[in-house]
Design a protein around this motif. Structure first.
Motif, PDB file in Angstrom:
ATOM      1  N   ILE A 269      -5.217  -1.093   7.415  1.00 46.82           N
ATOM      2  CA  ILE A 269      -5.301  -1.815   6.099  1.00 46.82           C
ATOM      3  C   ILE A 269      -4.236  -2.636   5.815  1.00 46.82           C
ATOM      4  O   ILE A 269      -4.686  -4.151   5.317  1.00 46.82           O
ATOM      5  CB  ILE A 269      -5.213  -0.432   4.889  1.00 46.82           C
TER       6      ILE A 269
ATOM      7  N   SER B  55      -2.943   5.450  -3.787  1.00 42.79           N
ATOM      8  CA  SER B  55      -2.291   4.073  -3.620  1.00 42.79           C
ATOM      9  C   SER B  55      -3.390   3.277  -2.957  1.00 42.79           C
ATOM     10  O   SER B  55      -3.029   2.033  -3.470  1.00 42.79           O
ATOM     11  CB  SER B  55      -1.142   4.488  -2.657  1.00 42.79           C
ATOM     12  N   LEU B  56      -4.163   3.552  -2.255  1.00 38.40           N
ATOM     13  CA  LEU B  56      -5.141   2.766  -1.738  1.00 38.40           C
ATOM     14  C   LEU B  56      -6.252   1.932  -2.880  1.00 38.40           C
ATOM     15  O   LEU B  56      -6.368   0.733  -2.733  1.00 38.40           O
ATOM     16  CB  LEU B  56      -5.953   3.199  -0.611  1.00 38.40           C
TER      17      LEU B  56
ATOM     18  N   LEU C 276      -6.525  10.230   4.721  1.00 40.91           N
ATOM     19  CA  LEU C 276      -5.414  10.151   3.893  1.00 40.91           C
ATOM     20  C   LEU C 276      -5.554  11.018   2.950  1.00 40.91           C
ATOM     21  O   LEU C 276      -6.511  11.945   2.563  1.00 40.91           O
ATOM     22  CB  LEU C 276      -5.739   8.968   3.189  1.00 40.91           C
TER      23      LEU C 276
ATOM     24  N   LEU D  83      -3.253   3.482   7.657  1.00 41.09           N
ATOM     25  CA  LEU D  83      -2.486   2.584   6.910  1.00 41.09           C
ATOM     26  C   LEU D  83      -2.141   1.099   7.488  1.00 41.09           C
ATOM     27  O   LEU D  83      -2.127   0.135   6.703  1.00 41.09           O
ATOM     28  CB  LEU D  83      -1.178   3.111   6.141  1.00 41.09           C
TER      29      LEU D  83
ATOM     30  N   PRO E  71     -12.129   4.188   4.886  1.00 37.55           N
ATOM     31  CA  PRO E  71     -10.745   3.773   5.126  1.00 37.55           C
ATOM     32  C   PRO E  71      -9.814   5.284   4.618  1.00 37.55           C
ATOM     33  O   PRO E  71      -8.562   5.321   5.041  1.00 37.55           O
ATOM     34  CB  PRO E  71     -10.518   2.733   4.058  1.00 37.55           C
ATOM     35  N   THR E  72     -10.468   6.106   3.996  1.00 36.77           N
ATOM     36  CA  THR E  72      -9.582   7.383   3.524  1.00 36.77           C
ATOM     37  C   THR E  72      -9.839   8.481   4.206  1.00 36.77           C
ATOM     38  O   THR E  72      -9.454   9.488   3.781  1.00 36.77           O
ATOM     39  CB  THR E  72      -9.931   7.556   1.982  1.00 36.77           C
TER      40      THR E  72
ATOM     41  N   ILE F  58       0.642  -1.168  -0.084  1.00 28.73           N
ATOM     42  CA  ILE F  58       0.055   0.143  -0.042  1.00 28.73           C
ATOM     43  C   ILE F  58       0.870   1.185  -0.061  1.00 28.73           C
ATOM     44  O   ILE F  58       0.327   2.378   0.317  1.00 28.73           O
ATOM     45  CB  ILE F  58      -1.015  -0.059   1.181  1.00 28.73           C
TER      46      ILE F  58
ATOM     47  N   TYR G 117     -17.527  -1.140   0.613  1.00 29.98           N
ATOM     48  CA  TYR G 117     -16.780   0.327   0.791  1.00 29.98           C
ATOM     49  C   TYR G 117     -17.794   1.324   1.071  1.00 29.98           C
ATOM     50  O   TYR G 117     -18.761   1.810   0.461  1.00 29.98           O
ATOM     51  CB  TYR G 117     -16.111   0.544  -0.699  1.00 29.98           C
TER      52      TYR G 117
ATOM     53  N   GLU H  72      -2.225   9.185  -1.047  1.00 24.11           N
ATOM     54  CA  GLU H  72      -2.431   8.157  -0.449  1.00 24.11           C
ATOM     55  C   GLU H  72      -3.865   7.144  -0.660  1.00 24.11           C
ATOM     56  O   GLU H  72      -3.785   6.265  -0.741  1.00 24.11           O
ATOM     57  CB  GLU H  72      -2.373   8.209   1.278  1.00 24.11           C
TER      58      GLU H  72
ATOM     59  N   VAL I 139      -4.340  -0.687  -4.634  1.00 22.34           N
ATOM     60  CA  VAL I 139      -4.477  -2.110  -3.598  1.00 22.34           C
ATOM     61  C   VAL I 139      -5.815  -2.829  -3.951  1.00 22.34           C
ATOM     62  O   VAL I 139      -5.934  -3.900  -4.045  1.00 22.34           O
ATOM     63  CB  VAL I 139      -4.293  -1.735  -2.309  1.00 22.34           C
TER      64      VAL I 139
ATOM     65  N   MET J 132     -14.464  -1.938   4.251  1.00 21.80           N
ATOM     66  CA  MET J 132     -13.675  -0.841   4.369  1.00 21.80           C
ATOM     67  C   MET J 132     -14.761   0.502   4.783  1.00 21.80           C
ATOM     68  O   MET J 132     -15.441   0.900   4.162  1.00 21.80           O
ATOM     69  CB  MET J 132     -12.822  -0.177   2.884  1.00 21.80           C
TER      70      MET J 132
END
Length: 495
Positions: free
Chosen positions: A151, A178-179, A171, A148, A167-168, A128, A195, A175, A182, A164
């Motif tokens: 995760i 990047s997630l 971030l 992170l 999750p952000t 990640i 999500y 970032e 993944v 999730m």
């Protein structure tokens, strides 16, 4: 193929329906968004899926097999893992140890292979793009870094059904990118992802389908390509939302706060020069780690500045602690409201008046009548939804917790208020309410400094935008000149 089926789930708490016959399906290689305002039933549905609570009726199926007596251990064995908005990590353990707790099998006589544990943690963090030392104590990590690690821990559990939940929330855009990489990799491996996010723009980038919950009912499930943002908001709130960013122009007055070459060596803040005027919302943008929150802490005296000048209404002052900041008319609503913004176990009335205890005390005794009166006033003014002033703040939704935190500092009658991620992790309806409150505060002549990782919020609510990069101001943009590209370029140090 369906990985998970929730069929006609119902759940009530103290006679209040949290879920009313909700059905939900997650397929292999799918990112299925679950949206709705706070209180819509999202958390209850997720708790049932992860085995944290049991439905009153309905059934849950995993790969076509009905699940009975569901519990968290069974959920883990079935390949169900969850990442929550608030990291559930052990602060006194290392990153590698926290990741291992979610991935390694326990055994009474099993010896720990420390080298393998560290190597595995490195591998998961690399997936990640997280530059975190596995031997670092979690207590020393920032909130985005802890997210992170959460995760990475979930990925290490080899889940094929991954939940999730926001999750952000902490971030940066980089970032988040990047997630999403993944998530796409997991989708290619036939993993299904549920999500949940209040950042609706993300859903159109990453989700395949979306299910909307409202007041415990499943309103609709649609492919993401068949719904746009305004319609999604309408489905969530049950009404047209006139504006998520209800910005209006108000008269700008005198300069309330100004910094000249301000610095704090302990927090790597240097040469910060900016100002905020009465009636102005100054957006403070930048990547996580750029120094935004550290600057807020310096202005509020949590991490006192050791160089440069701080002027209030043109007069130089020295602020070395929060008490002095409050006396000078500066208020600060921190990023992590659950840890620093409110005391969850205490009542709404107590939380609202914590910053003005001296004002409502006589001879060392608290005036409870004054406490209730002030709390009632701010609860009404801020439209806090609570069953009573004596209800624990922890029982309220995220948006209402944020309002209580805001009310606490408004009670100090500030001239400048610093809001660090004021709408992080709250639903779109509550977000619009917080934005309206910010505009109202500016209209009353306050100077508002708003720190946000969300570019739409920065662009939608700010009169001017100061962008930080590596502990200093990379540039300041007027509202009319600001674009996402310009803000990002400054945040990345590309002048």
């Amino acid at each position: 193929m369906s990985l998970l089926n929730a069929v006609s789930l119902t759940k009530s708490f103290a006679g209040v329906h949290a879920l009313n016959g909700v059905s939900f399906e997650l397929r292999e290689a799918e990112v299925h968004a679950l949206v709705g305002e706070n209180g819509a039933g999202k958390s209850t549905l997720i708790k049932i899926i992860t085995g944290a609570t049991e439905a009153d009726s309905g059934r849950l199926e995993v790969r076509g097999r009905a699940i009975a007596n569901h519990n968290p251990a069974l959920a883990k064995s079935l390949g169900i893992a969850a990442i929550y908005q608030q990291p559930a990590l052990f602060p006194e353990l290392t990153v590698a140890e926290n990741i291992a707790l979610g991935a390694e099998q326990a055994g009474f006589w099993r010896r720990i292979d420390w080298t393998k544990r560290k190597s595995r943690a490195k591998e998961l963090l690399k997936r990640i793009n997280a530059s975190i030392d596995p031997e670092t104590l979690v207590s020393s990590l920032t909130m985005p870094e802890q997210q992170l690690v959460e995760i990475a821990r979930a990925l290490g559990a080899d889940a094929n059904i991954l939940v999730m939940d926001e999750p952000t929330a902490s971030l940066t855009d980089q970032e988040v990118g990047s997630l999403f990489g993944v998530i796409r990799e997991l989708r290619a491996q036939q993993v299904g992802v549920i999500y949940i996010s209040h950042r609706l723009d993300e859903l159109f980038t990453i989700a395949d389908r979306v299910t909307v919950l409202r007041d415990g009912d499943a309103i609709t499930t649609r492919p993401m390509g068949e719904v746009d943002r305004p319609e999604l908001i309408r489905l969530m709130v049950g009404r047209e939302l006139s504006a998520v960013f209800p910005k209006r122009t108000v008269p700008v007055g005198e300069t309330l706060l100004e910094t000249r070459h301000l610095g704090c060596s302990a927090w790597r803040i240097r040469d910060v020069s900016l100002s905020v005027r009465a009636g102005e919302i100054l957006g403070l943008a930048g990547l996580v780690g750029s120094g935004r929150s550290a600057l807020a802490c310096a202005l509020f005296g949590l991490n006192p500045a050791d160089e440069g000048q701080l002027l209030l209404r043109g007069k130089e002052v020295k602020i070395v602690n929060p008490t002095q900041a409050v006396r000078h008319g500066i208020a600060y609503v921190p990023e992590d409201r659950r840890r620093h913004g409110v005391i969850l176990e205490m009542a709404v009335s107590v939380n609202t008046t914590l910053a003005i205890l001296r004002t409502i005390s006589k001879f060392g005794f608290l005036d409870f009548r004054a406490e209730r009166a002030i709390a009632a006033d701010f609860t009404k003014r801020l439209a806090v939804k609570t069953p009573s002033l004596f209800a624990p703040v922890g029982n309220l939704s995220g948006g209402n917790q944020q309002k209580v935190s805001l009310g606490r500092w408004l009670a100090t009658n500030p001239s400048v208020i610093i809001l660090d991620e004021p709408t992080q992790g709250i639903d779109v309806g509550a977000k619009a309410e917080i934005h309206r409150l910010m505009v109202d505060l500016a209209g009353r002549g306050l100077g508002v400094i708003m720190i946000s990782s969300e570019l739409p919020e920065i662009l939608g609510m700010s009169d001017r935008i100061a962008v930080m990069h590596e502990g200093t101001i990379a540039g300041i943009l007027e509202r009319a000149d600001a674009t996402q590209e310009k803000v990002l370029a400054l945040a990345l140090g590309k002048n």
